[in-house]
Design a protein around this motif. Structure first.
Motif, mmCIF file in Angstrom:
data_model
loop_
_atom_site.group_PDB
_atom_site.id
_atom_site.type_symbol
_atom_site.label_atom_id
_atom_site.label_comp_id
_atom_site.label_asym_id
_atom_site.label_seq_id
_atom_site.Cartn_x
_atom_site.Cartn_y
_atom_site.Cartn_z
ATOM 1 N N LYS A 1 -97.390 21.498 -65.603
ATOM 2 C CA LYS A 1 -96.742 20.410 -66.329
ATOM 3 C C LYS A 1 -95.249 20.681 -66.401
ATOM 4 O O LYS A 1 -94.823 21.827 -66.501
ATOM 5 N N LEU A 2 -94.474 19.612 -66.384
ATOM 6 C CA LEU A 2 -93.046 19.763 -66.614
ATOM 7 C C LEU A 2 -92.791 19.783 -68.116
ATOM 8 O O LEU A 2 -93.394 19.015 -68.862
ATOM 9 N N GLU A 3 -91.884 20.666 -68.531
ATOM 10 C CA GLU A 3 -91.511 20.707 -69.940
ATOM 11 C C GLU A 3 -90.766 19.427 -70.337
ATOM 12 O O GLU A 3 -90.943 18.901 -71.418
ATOM 13 N N ASP A 4 -89.918 18.954 -69.405
ATOM 14 C CA ASP A 4 -89.154 17.725 -69.656
ATOM 15 C C ASP A 4 -89.404 16.731 -68.520
ATOM 16 O O ASP A 4 -88.675 16.687 -67.538
ATOM 17 N N PRO A 5 -90.490 15.928 -68.647
ATOM 18 C CA PRO A 5 -90.832 15.017 -67.540
ATOM 19 C C PRO A 5 -89.931 13.793 -67.439
ATOM 20 O O PRO A 5 -90.157 12.934 -66.595
ATOM 21 N N SER A 6 -88.889 13.708 -68.277
ATOM 22 C CA SER A 6 -88.033 12.510 -68.251
ATOM 23 C C SER A 6 -87.395 12.311 -66.875
ATOM 24 O O SER A 6 -87.035 11.195 -66.503
ATOM 25 N N VAL B 1 -79.828 11.757 -62.202
ATOM 26 C CA VAL B 1 -80.836 12.747 -62.607
ATOM 27 C C VAL B 1 -81.900 12.875 -61.516
ATOM 28 O O VAL B 1 -82.327 13.976 -61.165
ATOM 29 N N ASP C 1 -87.762 23.975 -65.886
ATOM 30 C CA ASP C 1 -88.644 23.220 -64.975
ATOM 31 C C ASP C 1 -88.276 23.475 -63.520
ATOM 32 O O ASP C 1 -89.142 23.605 -62.653
ATOM 33 N N LYS D 1 -89.487 26.814 -62.586
ATOM 34 C CA LYS D 1 -90.944 26.760 -62.436
ATOM 35 C C LYS D 1 -91.318 26.142 -61.083
ATOM 36 O O LYS D 1 -92.195 26.630 -60.368
#
Lengths: 431, 160
Positions: A289-294, A361, B68, B71
């Motif tokens: 999982k991404l910690e910040d999926p934004s 981004v 991320d 990771k």
């Protein structure tokens, strides 16, 4: 070991060096379902490609109209090995010329971009207008009746080498050929993939150039290869941006030169085949999982649900839409074993700041440091190393079938690669 | 300027070295601890920067986004194994804005490929850093690596 100064002259063999026997090349009998590795490693093949493909009957991408927005704007780029300048003239028209003075061959433009009133050669002050016509040559009448150019010298006969230029939706293409069909005809059905994305004026956000130490064709095949996308690129599958089980499709032009693929996010269809295969693929890792999926949040800006579209035109151009990241990629060969891939990121001129920030981004996802796609350059280089001198071996290209049509519109197919080799062999006269 | 430079130079220089050493010793995860949670880590070409173009090849807008990326490097991305050696010089605190130190330094990164041992200069340029002195020590508020060449050799997956 240094040569001893007293080396006997008899040790030197005199006389002509015997000519290397001309290598006779034979394409594997299977045809376009095979690509022999010598085609990626042979300098003679590379030299022929410059003439028969890059300076042959092909349209090559030069840039965006937005990169040369004003009268006198220029961009210096390449078609194959050849440096080319794109200019905008006083009447607003676009022109492309070989970046080489018609007099003694000196390079005219040394900046990547700029603004000029004329093209000027520093060596002997030959001047050209923005369309490439020679307007003045220094001391052409000599001095005090001596020197100067011959009396029959005509400025009009010594302009720069001009290319044909055409545009579609703000993309500028050029060709050395007077025979190739008009650009939109050449693009055929694949033009629809360009029109879908580039539907209003563009704004450049920046550049990223990747130097790949591999033959240009290893990269050219890559965005045609929908089979690898969800296997090699773990990031895609893991985070649900694109999976083989999502709704997808492929369109080729009538000659099979160009292709685009699309995938629609959020259309996951469960099937027994997918579950069975995905269990064996390293790219589906539900624990990651991404910690910040934004970074993956995207807006369906074209209103058709397509989250990824990768479009490739023969021989040197890619247009991508990855979520809201938009970019062109220009493939520039730099010798048989090296290529530059120039990524030009852009948005639309009327984007608000939030939209621009989303595009910036998402630029993290592709390009030379792209979390999704860094693998592509690595694979091209690993292929090139594994081919070694190219004297043996060939690739096997039968995913989806053995013909130019087989595989249909499935992404699990190498149909677009077979079509590439079909056109390549024809252009290169490689029977 | 010189007062800040005298007072904080050692701590700031050490912070810059800590970042580089963590990467060179393959403890890449540790760099995220040196960035404030809402900090920003950016790698951009001088080519874009000089033209006022905003696109950057890496733009992590929080320590979480940097984690991320690390990771992704560890578990997702495929590349030929290699490691970096950072050679750093010219650390200067050039100013202070609202308590944030403005720092410049030079970097040169040599990349060594694991399989064949090929070594080459991978990247060189200037760091534009913003550093905050916190009770836990100095931390980066912003790190901007401006690399001089417009090209990247093959790929950039290990952060600079």
């Amino acid at each position: 070991m240094p040569t001893p100064a007293h080396a006997s002259p008899e040790a030197v063999v005199h006389g002509p060096t015997p000519l290397r026997e001309k290598t006779v090349r034979h394409w594997p009998a299977e045809g376009y379902t095979r690509a022999p590795y010598w085609v990626y490693t042979d300098p003679d093949i590379y030299a022929q490609e410059q003439v028969k493909i890059f300076r042959g009957k092909t349209w090559n991408y030069l840039g965006l109209e937005a990169e040369v927005p004003e009268v006198g704007s220029f961009k210096t780029t390449y078609i194959g090995d050849q440096s080319v300048v794109l200019t905008r003239a006083e009447d607003g028209s676009l022109h492309a010329v070989v970046n080489r003075c018609a007099h003694r061959g000196n390079m005219l433009c040394r900046d990547a971009f700029g603004q000029v009133k004329k093209l000027y050669c520093v060596y002997h002050a030959w001047n050209y207008n923005l369309k490439g016509d020679l307007t003045h040559a220094a001391f052409s009448h000599g001095l005090r009746g001596e020197g100067g150019l011959p009396k029959d010298f005509q400025l009009s006969e010594h302009g720069l080498h001009k290319l044909r230029v055409a545009t579609i939706c703000g993309l500028v293409f050029a060709t050395f050929s007077n025979e190739v069909e008009p650009l939109e005809e050449w693009l055929g059905d694949v033009a629809a993939g360009i029109r879908r994305v580039l539907h209003k004026p563009l704004k450049v956000l920046g550049y990223d150039t990747q130097r790949i130490h591999a033959n240009w064709k290893t990269y050219h095949e890559n965005p045609r290869d929908s089979y690898h996308a969800n296997i090699l690129h773990t990031f895609y599958g893991t985070f649900g941006l694109s999976r083989q089980s999502q709704e997808s499709g492929m369109t080729l032009d009538q000659n099979g030169r160009h292709v685009y693929f699309y995938t629609k996010a959020g259309t996951e269809k469960k099937s027994e085949d997918f579950d069975k295969t995905s269990a064996a693929l390293r790219s589906v890792n539900d624990d990651m999982k991404l910690e910040d999926p934004s970074i993956l949040k995207w807006r369906d800006e074209f209103g058709d649900g397509v989250s990824v579209q990768i479009l490739t035109t023969y021989p040197s151009f890619v247009l991508h839409q990855i979520a809201n990241s938009l970019a062109t990629r220009q493939l520039i060969p730099r010798g048989v074993g090296e290529s530059d891939l120039v990524w030009t990121y852009f948005g639309f001129a009327d984007d608000d700041d939030a939209t621009t920030q989303t595009r910036l981004v998402q630029a993290n996802l592709a390009g030379s440091a792209g979390m999704i796609s860094v693998e592509d350059a690595a694979v091209c280089e690993m292929m090139q190393k594994a081919m070694a001198d190219g004297q043996s071996g060939e690739s096997f290209i039968e995913m989806g079938g053995k013909t130019l049509e087989s595989g249909g519109t499935s992404k699990l197919s190498e149909r677009a690669i077979r079509n590439f080799w079909h056109n390549y062999r024809s252009d290169m006269d490689l029977a | 300027m010189s007062a800040h430079h005298e007072q904080h130079f050692r701590a700031v220089e050490n912070l810059i070295y800590e970042w580089a050493r963590a990467i060179d010793e393959d403890r890449v995860e540790a760099i995220a601890e040196l960035l404030q949670p809402e900090g920003r880590y950016t790698v951009q070409s001088r080519f874009n920067h000089d033209r006022g173009l905003p696109m950057a090849i890496i733009d992590a807008r929080s320590a979480a986004q940097l984690r991320d990326r690390i990771k992704s490097m560890r578990v997702a991305n495929i590349y030929e194994p290699h490691h970096y050696r950072h050679i750093l010089s010219g650390v200067q605190i050039v100013g202070e804005v609202d308590g944030v130190l403005q720092v410049r330094s030079n970097f040169l990164v040599v990349r060594t490929m694991s399989l064949d041992g090929d070594m080459a200069i991978f990247s060189t340029g200037q760091c534009h850093d913003e550093v905050l002195i916190t009770p836990e020590g100095p931390r980066f508020k912003k790190r901007l690596f401006l690399y001089d060449s417009r090209i990247i050799e093959t790929l950039l997956v290990i952060p600079l």
